[in-house]
Design an enzyme around this catalytic site. Structure first.
Site, short mmCIF file in Angstrom:
data_model
loop_
_atom_site.label_atom_id
_atom_site.label_comp_id
_atom_site.label_asym_id
_atom_site.label_seq_id
_atom_site.Cartn_x
_atom_site.Cartn_y
_atom_site.Cartn_z
N GLN A 9 9.03 38.23 -34.76
CA GLN A 9 9.67 37.12 -35.46
C GLN A 9 10.31 37.68 -36.71
O GLN A 9 9.77 38.60 -37.31
CB GLN A 9 8.60 36.14 -35.95
CG GLN A 9 7.77 35.54 -34.88
CD GLN A 9 7.95 34.03 -34.83
OE1 GLN A 9 8.82 33.50 -35.50
NE2 GLN A 9 7.18 33.37 -34.00
N ALA A 190 12.73 38.67 -44.41
CA ALA A 190 13.51 39.31 -43.35
C ALA A 190 13.39 40.84 -43.43
O ALA A 190 13.07 41.39 -44.49
CB ALA A 190 14.98 38.91 -43.49
N ASN A 191 13.62 41.50 -42.31
CA ASN A 191 13.62 42.98 -42.23
C ASN A 191 12.29 43.60 -42.64
O ASN A 191 12.25 44.73 -43.13
CB ASN A 191 14.75 43.57 -43.09
CG ASN A 191 16.09 43.02 -42.67
OD1 ASN A 191 16.38 42.92 -41.48
ND2 ASN A 191 16.91 42.64 -43.64
N ARG A 192 11.21 42.85 -42.51
CA ARG A 192 9.88 43.34 -42.89
C ARG A 192 9.77 43.69 -44.37
O ARG A 192 8.87 44.42 -44.77
CB ARG A 192 9.47 44.55 -42.03
CG ARG A 192 9.42 44.24 -40.52
CD ARG A 192 8.32 43.21 -40.22
NE ARG A 192 8.16 42.91 -38.81
CZ ARG A 192 8.60 41.79 -38.21
NH1 ARG A 192 9.25 40.86 -38.89
NH2 ARG A 192 8.36 41.59 -36.93
N MET A 193 10.72 43.15 -45.18
CA MET A 193 10.68 43.40 -46.62
C MET A 193 9.93 42.24 -47.29
O MET A 193 10.47 41.51 -48.13
CB MET A 193 12.10 43.54 -47.17
CG MET A 193 12.81 44.78 -46.67
SD MET A 193 12.07 46.28 -47.36
CE MET A 193 12.88 46.27 -48.95
#
Ligand code: FMN
Length: 213
Positions: A9, A190-193
Site C-alpha cells: 500500500q 508515500a515512498n516509505r518516507m
C-alpha cells in the site's frame, strides 16, 4: 511458498509535521485517538498489543483493551495470575503498540507497569456487564482446561450461585497502569518516507526526536 510480494500500500492519508507538535506525548496521543474516533473507520481503536518479557525469556505479545489514559499512564485490565501477569511481576517493563490502519498510524509506547489501586479495579469490575464479571470468575486465564464444556459448566454454576447477588471481584483480577518512558508516533507516508516522532524523557523533561523511516 505463497508469494505475497504484491501486497503493498502507499500511505498518503496524513502527515506528522514538526510545526505544532505538542510538548507532551499524551496530548498527541489524545489528538490522534480523537481523530480516529471521529473518522469512525477503526473497529477497535482501543485495542493494543501488549508485549512482555516472559518468565521463559521470550517476548510475548497479545492484544488487550485500553480502558483509560491520561498524562499519568495507560490502563488495562487482566488476570494478575495469567501468563502476562506473571511476566509483568518478574519484569515490570512492557511495550504497548497500536496499529490504526484506517489512518495509517502506529504508536509504540515503552514503559514501566504497576498494578492500580484495588478500589479502582473494584469500581471498574462492577461497571462491566454481569457476563464479563462472571467470565473473570470462571476463567483461570492462561491455564489449560480439559474442554470447552468444562468452562461452560463453570459459568453456569456461577450464574446460579450469584443470581440476584453482587458478583465479587476476584482478588486475582484488576488493572495495570503503564507509565511511559518513551512514545513513538508513526505516520505512514508515500515512498516509505514515513514520519516518526519519538518522545523520550531526558532529565525529567519530554524531548522530541525525529527518526528516519
Ligand atoms: C480485541 C481483543 C481484546 C482483548 N482484551 C483483553 C483485555 O483487555 N484483557 C485481557 O486480559 N485479555 C484480553 N484479550 C485476550 C488476550 O489477547 C489474551 O488472550 C489473554 O489475556 C491471555 O494472555 P496471556 O496468556 O498471555 O496472559 C483480548 C483479545 C483481543 C483479540
Amino acid at each position: 511458498m505463497e508469494d505475497l510480494s504484491h501486497l503493498r500500500q502507499s500511505y498518503e492519508k496524513s502527515e506528522l509535521s514538526d510545526a505544532g507538535l505538542p510538548e507532551f506525548p499524551f496530548e498527541l496521543f489524545a489528538k490522534w485517538f480523537n481523530e480516529l474516533r471521529d473518522f469512525g473507520k477503526e473497529p477497535e481503536i482501543n485495542a493494543m498489543t501488549l508485549s512482555t518479557i516472559g518468565i521463559d525469556g521470550y517476548p510475548k505479545a497479545r492484544v488487550v483493551l485500553l480502558k483509560s489514559f491520561d498524562d499519568s499512564g495507560f490502563v488495562f485490565f487482566s488476570n494478575y495470575e495469567s501468563e502476562k501477569g506473571q511476566a509483568m511481576e518478574l519484569e515490570p517493563k512492557v511495550c504497548l503498540s497500536f496499529f490504526w490502519p484506517s489512518m495509517e498510524r502506529q504508536v509504540i509506547i515503552k514503559g514501566s507497569v504497576s498494578k492500580i489501586d484495588d478500589a479502582e479495579s473494584e469500581a471498574y469490575f462492577h461497571s462491566r456487564p454481569r457476563g464479563s464479571q462472571l467470565g473473570a470468575l470462571a476463567s483461570n486465564q492462561s491455564l489449560p482446561v480439559e474442554s470447552r464444556h468444562k468452562l461452560d459448566d463453570r459459568l453456569k454454576t456461577l450464574e446460579s450461585e450469584f443470581e440476584g447477588r453482587q458478583i465479587p471481584k476476584p482478588e486475582y483480577w484488576g488493572g495495570y497502569k503503564v507509565q511511559p518512558e518513551s512514545m513513538e508516533f508513526w505516520q505512514g507516508r508515500a515512498n516509505r518516507m514515513h514520519d516518526r516522532i519519538l518522545y523520550v524523557i531526558e532529565d525529567g523533561d519530554w524531548k522530541q526526536i525525529r527518526l528516519q523511516p
